[in-house]
Design a protein around this motif. Structure first.
Motif, PDB file in Angstrom:
ATOM      1  N   HIS A 142       0.850  -1.191   0.000  1.00 28.46           N
ATOM      2  CA  HIS A 142       0.000   0.000   0.000  1.00 28.46           C
ATOM      3  C   HIS A 142       0.883   1.236   0.000  1.00 28.46           C
ATOM      4  N   SER A 155      -0.079  12.351  -0.149  1.00 29.88           N
ATOM      5  CA  SER A 155      -0.881  13.273   0.635  1.00 29.88           C
ATOM      6  C   SER A 155      -1.041  14.553  -0.179  1.00 29.88           C
ATOM      7  N   GLN A 170       7.069  13.814  -4.082  1.00 29.87           N
ATOM      8  CA  GLN A 170       6.284  13.931  -2.840  1.00 29.87           C
ATOM      9  C   GLN A 170       6.693  12.843  -1.849  1.00 29.87           C
ATOM     10  N   PRO A 171       6.747  13.178  -0.556  1.00 30.69           N
ATOM     11  CA  PRO A 171       7.061  12.130   0.427  1.00 30.69           C
ATOM     12  C   PRO A 171       6.005  11.031   0.407  1.00 30.69           C
ATOM     13  N   THR A 172       6.455   9.798   0.562  1.00 26.84           N
ATOM     14  CA  THR A 172       5.520   8.689   0.506  1.00 26.84           C
ATOM     15  C   THR A 172       5.795   7.699   1.623  1.00 26.84           C
ATOM     16  N   CYS A 173       4.842   6.803   1.808  1.00 28.01           N
ATOM     17  CA  CYS A 173       4.987   5.692   2.735  1.00 28.01           C
ATOM     18  C   CYS A 173       4.505   4.444   2.008  1.00 28.01           C
ATOM     19  N   GLY A 181      -3.352  17.907   3.392  1.00 29.42           N
ATOM     20  CA  GLY A 181      -3.032  16.872   4.374  1.00 29.42           C
ATOM     21  C   GLY A 181      -3.920  15.646   4.267  1.00 29.42           C
ATOM     22  N   GLN A 182      -4.674  15.564   3.165  1.00 30.14           N
ATOM     23  CA  GLN A 182      -5.516  14.381   2.953  1.00 30.14           C
ATOM     24  C   GLN A 182      -4.676  13.263   2.344  1.00 30.14           C
ATOM     25  N   PRO A 183      -4.487  12.163   3.075  1.00 31.49           N
ATOM     26  CA  PRO A 183      -3.722  11.053   2.496  1.00 31.49           C
ATOM     27  C   PRO A 183      -4.596  10.189   1.578  1.00 31.49           C
ATOM     28  N   TYR A 184      -3.931   9.548   0.638  1.00 26.15           N
ATOM     29  CA  TYR A 184      -4.556   8.569  -0.247  1.00 26.15           C
ATOM     30  C   TYR A 184      -3.686   7.319  -0.228  1.00 26.15           C
ATOM     31  N   VAL A 185      -4.312   6.177  -0.091  1.00 28.23           N
ATOM     32  CA  VAL A 185      -3.579   4.920   0.010  1.00 28.23           C
ATOM     33  C   VAL A 185      -4.079   3.978  -1.074  1.00 28.23           C
ATOM     34  N   LEU A 186      -3.182   3.562  -1.938  1.00 25.71           N
ATOM     35  CA  LEU A 186      -3.577   2.690  -3.044  1.00 25.71           C
ATOM     36  C   LEU A 186      -2.752   1.411  -3.041  1.00 25.71           C
ATOM     37  N   PRO A 187      -3.404   0.287  -3.399  1.00 22.85           N
ATOM     38  CA  PRO A 187      -2.653  -0.969  -3.530  1.00 22.85           C
ATOM     39  C   PRO A 187      -1.831  -0.952  -4.810  1.00 22.85           C
ATOM     40  N   ALA A 231       1.226   5.439  -0.275  1.00 26.60           N
ATOM     41  CA  ALA A 231       0.446   6.620   0.101  1.00 26.60           C
ATOM     42  C   ALA A 231       1.046   7.892  -0.443  1.00 26.60           C
TER      43      ALA A 231
END
Lengths: 193, 193
Positions: free
Chosen positions: B13, B17, B55-58, B21-27, B15
Protein backbone atom coordinates in the motif's frame (compact mmCIF):
# COMPACT_ATOMS: atom_id res chain seq x y z
CA UNK A 1 -19.74 -4.23 -3.57
CA UNK A 2 -18.27 -1.84 -0.99
CA UNK A 3 -19.83 -3.76 1.89
CA UNK A 4 -18.82 -7.09 0.37
CA UNK A 5 -15.18 -6.03 0.23
CA UNK A 6 -15.16 -4.49 3.69
CA UNK A 7 -16.90 -7.51 5.19
CA UNK A 8 -14.48 -9.95 3.55
CA UNK A 9 -11.31 -8.40 5.00
CA UNK A 10 -9.83 -8.40 8.47
CA UNK A 11 -6.90 -6.01 8.09
CA UNK A 12 -6.95 -2.64 6.38
CA UNK A 13 -4.40 0.11 5.92
CA UNK A 14 -5.03 3.39 7.67
CA UNK A 15 -3.11 6.55 6.85
CA UNK A 16 -2.36 9.84 8.43
CA UNK A 17 -0.11 12.64 7.34
CA UNK A 18 2.13 14.93 9.38
CA UNK A 19 2.51 18.68 8.98
CA UNK A 20 5.25 18.18 6.38
CA UNK A 21 2.97 16.10 4.17
CA UNK A 22 4.71 12.86 5.12
CA UNK A 23 2.11 10.08 5.08
CA UNK A 24 2.20 7.06 7.40
CA UNK A 25 0.32 3.87 6.59
CA UNK A 26 -0.32 1.28 9.26
CA UNK A 27 -2.16 -2.04 9.19
CA UNK A 28 -5.15 -2.20 11.52
CA UNK A 29 -7.78 -4.75 12.43
CA UNK A 30 -11.24 -3.47 11.61
CA UNK A 31 -14.90 -4.27 11.20
CA UNK A 32 -17.76 -2.60 9.36
CA UNK A 33 -20.53 -1.52 11.72
CA UNK A 34 -23.40 -0.44 9.46
CA UNK A 35 -22.26 2.87 7.96
CA UNK A 36 -19.02 3.24 9.87
CA UNK A 37 -15.75 1.40 10.14
CA UNK A 38 -14.51 0.42 13.58
CA UNK A 39 -10.74 0.47 13.90
CA UNK A 40 -8.68 -0.80 16.76
CA UNK A 41 -5.86 1.48 17.76
CA UNK A 42 -3.12 1.05 20.28
CA UNK A 43 -3.30 3.62 23.07
CA UNK A 44 -0.57 6.21 22.90
CA UNK A 45 0.31 5.60 19.28
CA UNK A 46 1.01 8.72 17.26
CA UNK A 47 -1.35 7.51 14.57
CA UNK A 48 -4.24 7.10 16.97
CA UNK A 49 -3.65 10.46 18.61
CA UNK A 50 -3.62 12.37 15.35
CA UNK A 51 -6.62 10.46 14.00
CA UNK A 52 -8.62 10.95 17.20
CA UNK A 53 -7.95 14.67 16.80
CA UNK A 54 -9.84 14.58 13.50
CA UNK A 55 -6.94 14.58 11.00
CA UNK A 56 -8.07 13.57 7.52
CA UNK A 57 -7.47 9.88 6.87
CA UNK A 58 -7.69 7.25 4.21
CA UNK A 59 -8.60 3.66 4.96
CA UNK A 60 -7.95 1.06 2.26
CA UNK A 61 -8.81 -2.64 2.18
CA UNK A 62 -7.38 -4.82 -0.56
CA UNK A 63 -8.21 -8.45 -1.30
CA UNK A 64 -5.84 -10.19 -3.69
CA UNK A 65 -7.79 -12.81 -5.64
CA UNK A 66 -5.33 -14.14 -8.19
CA UNK A 67 -2.66 -13.62 -10.78
CA UNK A 68 -3.54 -12.94 -14.41
CA UNK A 69 -0.96 -14.54 -16.68
CA UNK A 70 -1.03 -12.97 -20.13
CA UNK A 71 1.28 -13.68 -23.08
CA UNK A 72 3.23 -10.47 -22.43
CA UNK A 73 4.51 -8.77 -19.28
CA UNK A 74 2.64 -5.64 -20.33
CA UNK A 75 -0.76 -7.34 -20.12
CA UNK A 76 0.00 -9.49 -17.06
CA UNK A 77 -1.84 -8.30 -13.99
CA UNK A 78 -3.77 -9.35 -10.91
CA UNK A 79 -7.32 -9.98 -9.85
CA UNK A 80 -8.16 -7.91 -6.80
CA UNK A 81 -10.86 -6.01 -5.01
CA UNK A 82 -10.05 -2.80 -3.23
CA UNK A 83 -12.08 -0.29 -1.25
CA UNK A 84 -10.93 3.15 -0.17
CA UNK A 85 -12.75 5.28 2.41
CA UNK A 86 -11.86 8.93 3.00
CA UNK A 87 -12.86 10.99 5.99
CA UNK A 88 -12.07 11.72 9.59
CA UNK A 89 -12.25 9.35 12.52
CA UNK A 90 -13.91 9.91 15.81
CA UNK A 91 -12.67 8.40 19.03
CA UNK A 92 -15.29 6.19 20.63
CA UNK A 93 -15.14 7.61 24.12
CA UNK A 94 -18.30 6.27 25.72
CA UNK A 95 -17.88 2.98 27.63
CA UNK A 96 -21.15 1.49 26.38
CA UNK A 97 -20.34 2.30 22.77
CA UNK A 98 -16.81 0.95 23.24
CA UNK A 99 -18.19 -2.32 24.57
CA UNK A 100 -20.64 -2.65 21.69
CA UNK A 101 -17.99 -1.74 19.09
CA UNK A 102 -15.59 -4.24 20.66
CA UNK A 103 -18.24 -6.93 20.23
CA UNK A 104 -18.81 -5.95 16.58
CA UNK A 105 -15.06 -6.02 15.98
CA UNK A 106 -14.55 -9.37 17.68
CA UNK A 107 -17.53 -10.95 15.93
CA UNK A 108 -16.26 -9.78 12.55
CA UNK A 109 -12.72 -11.03 13.11
CA UNK A 110 -13.74 -14.21 14.94
CA UNK A 111 -17.44 -14.99 14.34
CA UNK A 112 -19.32 -16.59 17.30
CA UNK A 113 -16.29 -16.15 19.56
CA UNK A 114 -17.76 -13.36 21.70
CA UNK A 115 -20.17 -15.58 23.64
CA UNK A 116 -17.33 -17.90 24.62
CA UNK A 117 -14.99 -15.22 25.91
CA UNK A 118 -14.54 -14.07 29.46
CA UNK A 119 -16.56 -10.80 29.48
CA UNK A 120 -14.54 -7.58 29.26
CA UNK A 121 -13.52 -5.98 32.55
CA UNK A 122 -14.22 -2.35 33.24
CA UNK A 123 -10.50 -1.57 33.20
CA UNK A 124 -10.10 -3.30 29.84
CA UNK A 125 -12.87 -1.23 28.30
CA UNK A 126 -11.26 1.90 29.70
CA UNK A 127 -7.92 0.89 28.12
CA UNK A 128 -9.47 0.08 24.74
CA UNK A 129 -9.31 2.86 22.17
CA UNK A 130 -11.52 2.35 19.16
CA UNK A 131 -11.96 4.77 16.30
CA UNK A 132 -15.02 5.09 14.07
CA UNK A 133 -14.64 6.24 10.47
CA UNK A 134 -17.96 7.18 8.82
CA UNK A 135 -18.46 5.57 5.41
CA UNK A 136 -19.40 8.66 3.42
CA UNK A 137 -16.76 9.29 0.74
CA UNK A 138 -15.50 6.09 -0.80
CA UNK A 139 -14.48 4.33 -3.98
CA UNK A 140 -14.12 0.74 -5.06
CA UNK A 141 -11.93 -0.85 -7.68
CA UNK A 142 -12.35 -4.42 -8.89
CA UNK A 143 -10.24 -6.34 -11.37
CA UNK A 144 -11.70 -9.78 -12.06
CA UNK A 145 -11.00 -10.41 -15.70
CA UNK A 146 -8.92 -12.58 -17.96
CA UNK A 147 -5.75 -11.83 -19.90
CA UNK A 148 -6.44 -9.23 -22.59
CA UNK A 149 -3.72 -9.90 -25.09
CA UNK A 150 -3.43 -8.25 -28.45
CA UNK A 151 -4.82 -10.38 -31.30
CA UNK A 152 -1.28 -10.96 -32.60
CA UNK A 153 -0.27 -12.45 -29.25
CA UNK A 154 -3.22 -14.79 -28.72
CA UNK A 155 -1.90 -17.27 -31.26
CA UNK A 156 1.55 -17.53 -29.66
CA UNK A 157 2.42 -20.88 -28.07
CA UNK A 158 2.32 -19.36 -24.55
CA UNK A 159 -0.10 -20.57 -21.91
CA UNK A 160 -2.35 -17.84 -20.53
CA UNK A 161 -4.91 -17.86 -17.78
CA UNK A 162 -5.58 -17.09 -14.15
CA UNK A 163 -4.03 -18.56 -11.04
CA UNK A 164 -6.59 -18.05 -8.28
CA UNK A 165 -5.28 -17.11 -4.85
CA UNK A 166 -7.02 -18.70 -1.91
CA UNK A 167 -6.85 -17.73 1.73
CA UNK A 168 -7.61 -20.59 4.08
CA UNK A 169 -7.18 -21.36 7.74
CA UNK A 170 -4.98 -24.24 8.80
CA UNK A 171 -5.61 -26.56 11.74
CA UNK A 172 -6.05 -24.81 15.11
CA UNK A 173 -2.91 -24.92 17.30
CA UNK A 174 -3.38 -25.20 21.06
CA UNK A 175 -1.89 -22.47 23.25
CA UNK A 176 1.11 -23.76 25.25
CA UNK A 177 -0.72 -22.97 28.50
CA UNK A 178 -4.02 -24.60 27.45
CA UNK A 179 -5.73 -26.55 30.23
CA UNK A 180 -5.93 -30.27 29.60
CA UNK A 181 -9.00 -31.60 27.83
CA UNK A 182 -10.07 -28.45 25.99
CA UNK A 183 -10.81 -28.80 22.27
CA UNK A 184 -10.93 -26.09 19.58
CA UNK A 185 -14.51 -24.88 19.17
CA UNK A 186 -16.47 -26.06 16.14
CA UNK A 187 -17.17 -22.58 14.85
CA UNK A 188 -13.55 -21.93 13.86
CA UNK A 189 -14.00 -24.52 11.09
CA UNK A 190 -16.58 -22.27 9.46
CA UNK A 191 -14.47 -19.15 9.41
CA UNK A 192 -13.53 -17.88 5.99
CA UNK A 193 -10.12 -16.39 5.53
CA UNK B 1 13.52 -9.56 8.39
CA UNK B 2 12.76 -6.50 6.23
CA UNK B 3 13.84 -8.29 3.05
CA UNK B 4 11.96 -11.44 4.06
CA UNK B 5 8.72 -9.52 4.43
CA UNK B 6 9.17 -7.50 1.26
CA UNK B 7 10.10 -10.60 -0.73
CA UNK B 8 7.10 -12.56 0.56
CA UNK B 9 4.47 -10.04 -0.54
CA UNK B 10 3.12 -9.11 -3.96
CA UNK B 11 0.89 -6.15 -3.15
CA UNK B 12 1.76 -3.21 -0.93
CA UNK B 13 0.00 0.00 0.00
CA UNK B 14 1.50 3.23 -1.25
CA UNK B 15 0.45 6.62 0.10
CA UNK B 16 0.60 10.19 -0.93
CA UNK B 17 -0.88 13.27 0.63
CA UNK B 18 -2.40 16.37 -0.98
CA UNK B 19 -1.82 19.97 0.03
CA UNK B 20 -4.65 19.79 2.57
CA UNK B 21 -3.03 16.87 4.37
CA UNK B 22 -5.52 14.38 2.95
CA UNK B 23 -3.72 11.05 2.50
CA UNK B 24 -4.56 8.57 -0.25
CA UNK B 25 -3.58 4.92 0.01
CA UNK B 26 -3.58 2.69 -3.04
CA UNK B 27 -2.65 -0.97 -3.53
CA UNK B 28 0.26 -1.52 -5.92
CA UNK B 29 2.15 -4.50 -7.26
CA UNK B 30 5.80 -4.28 -6.31
CA UNK B 31 9.14 -6.06 -6.11
CA UNK B 32 12.27 -5.48 -4.11
CA UNK B 33 15.28 -4.82 -6.33
CA UNK B 34 18.29 -4.88 -3.97
CA UNK B 35 18.01 -1.66 -1.95
CA UNK B 36 15.02 -0.18 -3.71
CA UNK B 37 11.38 -1.03 -4.22
CA UNK B 38 10.01 -1.11 -7.74
CA UNK B 39 6.39 -0.04 -7.96
CA UNK B 40 4.13 -0.30 -10.95
CA UNK B 41 2.02 2.78 -11.52
CA UNK B 42 -0.70 3.46 -14.02
CA UNK B 43 0.21 6.28 -16.39
CA UNK B 44 -1.76 9.43 -15.76
CA UNK B 45 -2.86 8.52 -12.26
CA UNK B 46 -2.77 11.36 -9.76
CA UNK B 47 -0.86 9.18 -7.32
CA UNK B 48 1.87 8.42 -9.81
CA UNK B 49 2.23 12.01 -10.91
CA UNK B 50 2.62 13.35 -7.40
CA UNK B 51 4.99 10.56 -6.44
CA UNK B 52 7.09 11.00 -9.56
CA UNK B 53 7.41 14.66 -8.57
CA UNK B 54 9.13 13.58 -5.35
CA UNK B 55 6.28 13.93 -2.84
CA UNK B 56 7.06 12.13 0.43
CA UNK B 57 5.52 8.69 0.51
CA UNK B 58 4.99 5.69 2.73
CA UNK B 59 4.96 2.15 1.40
CA UNK B 60 3.60 -0.58 3.68
CA UNK B 61 3.47 -4.34 3.16
CA UNK B 62 1.47 -6.48 5.56
CA UNK B 63 1.33 -10.27 5.71
CA UNK B 64 -1.45 -11.69 7.86
CA UNK B 65 -0.29 -15.01 9.34
CA UNK B 66 -3.07 -16.03 11.69
CA UNK B 67 -5.58 -15.26 14.40
CA UNK B 68 -4.62 -15.39 18.08
CA UNK B 69 -7.57 -16.61 20.12
CA UNK B 70 -7.17 -15.67 23.76
CA UNK B 71 -9.65 -16.20 26.59
CA UNK B 72 -10.68 -12.54 26.51
CA UNK B 73 -11.42 -10.10 23.68
CA UNK B 74 -8.83 -7.77 25.17
CA UNK B 75 -5.97 -10.23 24.63
CA UNK B 76 -7.20 -11.60 21.31
CA UNK B 77 -5.05 -10.47 18.42
CA UNK B 78 -3.39 -11.49 15.18
CA UNK B 79 -0.10 -12.82 13.95
CA UNK B 80 1.29 -10.59 11.25
CA UNK B 81 4.44 -9.20 9.70
CA UNK B 82 4.52 -5.65 8.45
CA UNK B 83 7.17 -3.48 6.86
CA UNK B 84 6.96 0.27 6.34
CA UNK B 85 9.34 2.23 4.10
CA UNK B 86 9.42 6.03 4.10
CA UNK B 87 10.99 8.21 1.46
CA UNK B 88 10.49 9.67 -1.98
CA UNK B 89 10.11 7.81 -5.26
CA UNK B 90 11.93 8.43 -8.46
CA UNK B 91 10.38 7.80 -11.84
CA UNK B 92 12.39 5.28 -13.82
CA UNK B 93 12.70 7.22 -17.04
CA UNK B 94 15.43 5.37 -18.88
CA UNK B 95 14.22 2.64 -21.26
CA UNK B 96 16.96 0.17 -20.34
CA UNK B 97 16.32 0.60 -16.63
CA UNK B 98 12.57 0.30 -17.24
CA UNK B 99 13.08 -2.98 -19.08
CA UNK B 100 15.30 -4.36 -16.34
CA UNK B 101 12.91 -3.22 -13.59
CA UNK B 102 9.98 -4.74 -15.48
CA UNK B 103 11.84 -8.06 -15.52
CA UNK B 104 12.57 -7.83 -11.77
CA UNK B 105 8.92 -7.02 -11.11
CA UNK B 106 7.59 -9.82 -13.31
CA UNK B 107 10.03 -12.37 -11.90
CA UNK B 108 9.04 -11.46 -8.34
CA UNK B 109 5.30 -11.64 -9.00
CA UNK B 110 5.51 -14.66 -11.33
CA UNK B 111 8.88 -16.44 -10.94
CA UNK B 112 10.33 -17.98 -14.14
CA UNK B 113 7.57 -16.44 -16.25
CA UNK B 114 9.76 -13.84 -17.97
CA UNK B 115 11.56 -16.27 -20.28
CA UNK B 116 8.22 -17.62 -21.54
CA UNK B 117 6.69 -14.26 -22.35
CA UNK B 118 6.62 -12.49 -25.67
CA UNK B 119 9.41 -9.89 -25.21
CA UNK B 120 8.29 -6.32 -24.45
CA UNK B 121 7.80 -4.02 -27.44
CA UNK B 122 9.42 -0.64 -27.58
CA UNK B 123 6.01 1.06 -27.34
CA UNK B 124 5.12 -1.00 -24.27
CA UNK B 125 8.31 0.01 -22.49
CA UNK B 126 7.59 3.64 -23.36
CA UNK B 127 4.09 3.30 -21.89
CA UNK B 128 5.28 1.59 -18.70
CA UNK B 129 5.77 3.87 -15.73
CA UNK B 130 7.73 2.37 -12.88
CA UNK B 131 8.72 4.09 -9.68
CA UNK B 132 11.71 3.28 -7.50
CA UNK B 133 11.57 3.91 -3.77
CA UNK B 134 14.99 3.69 -2.06
CA UNK B 135 14.97 1.50 1.05
CA UNK B 136 16.65 3.89 3.48
CA UNK B 137 14.20 4.76 6.28
CA UNK B 138 12.12 1.80 7.30
CA UNK B 139 10.62 -0.12 10.21
CA UNK B 140 9.33 -3.61 10.73
CA UNK B 141 6.73 -4.98 13.11
CA UNK B 142 6.21 -8.68 13.75
CA UNK B 143 3.63 -10.35 15.95
CA UNK B 144 4.14 -14.11 16.07
CA UNK B 145 3.23 -15.10 19.60
CA UNK B 146 0.60 -16.98 21.53
CA UNK B 147 -2.31 -15.75 23.60
CA UNK B 148 -1.02 -13.86 26.64
CA UNK B 149 -3.88 -14.21 29.06
CA UNK B 150 -3.81 -13.06 32.64
CA UNK B 151 -3.08 -15.89 35.12
CA UNK B 152 -6.67 -15.73 36.38
CA UNK B 153 -7.95 -16.39 32.85
CA UNK B 154 -5.69 -19.30 31.91
CA UNK B 155 -7.68 -21.72 34.08
CA UNK B 156 -11.04 -20.82 32.53
CA UNK B 157 -12.71 -23.54 30.43
CA UNK B 158 -12.13 -21.58 27.20
CA UNK B 159 -10.07 -22.96 24.34
CA UNK B 160 -7.15 -20.71 23.38
CA UNK B 161 -4.62 -20.96 20.61
CA UNK B 162 -3.71 -19.84 17.14
CA UNK B 163 -5.52 -20.36 13.85
CA UNK B 164 -2.85 -20.11 11.16
CA UNK B 165 -3.80 -18.34 7.95
CA UNK B 166 -2.47 -19.84 4.75
CA UNK B 167 -2.32 -18.29 1.31
CA UNK B 168 -2.27 -20.85 -1.46
CA UNK B 169 -2.82 -20.91 -5.19
CA UNK B 170 -5.67 -22.93 -6.63
CA UNK B 171 -5.58 -24.82 -9.91
CA UNK B 172 -4.65 -22.75 -12.99
CA UNK B 173 -7.66 -21.70 -15.10
CA UNK B 174 -7.21 -21.49 -18.87
CA UNK B 175 -7.90 -18.19 -20.58
CA UNK B 176 -11.09 -18.33 -22.69
CA UNK B 177 -9.03 -17.55 -25.82
CA UNK B 178 -6.30 -20.12 -25.11
CA UNK B 179 -5.08 -21.96 -28.18
CA UNK B 180 -5.89 -25.68 -28.17
CA UNK B 181 -3.31 -28.01 -26.68
CA UNK B 182 -1.49 -25.56 -24.40
CA UNK B 183 -0.94 -26.67 -20.80
CA UNK B 184 -0.18 -24.53 -17.71
CA UNK B 185 3.60 -24.37 -17.20
CA UNK B 186 5.10 -26.47 -14.42
CA UNK B 187 6.66 -23.54 -12.63
CA UNK B 188 3.31 -22.15 -11.45
CA UNK B 189 3.02 -25.16 -9.14
CA UNK B 190 6.07 -23.94 -7.22
CA UNK B 191 4.83 -20.42 -6.65
CA UNK B 192 4.18 -19.50 -3.06
CA UNK B 193 1.26 -17.28 -2.31
Amino acid sequence: MLDTILDAGRVGHLATSDEDGQPYVLPVAYARDHDRIIVHGSTGSRLLRSLAAGQPTCFTVTLLDGLVLARSAFESSMRYRSAMVLGSCQLIADDDDTLRALEVLTEHLMPRRWADLRPPLRKEIAATRLLALPIAEWSVKVSDGWPEDEPDDVGLPIWAGVLPLQHVFGAPMNAPDLAAGLQPPDYVRHWSA
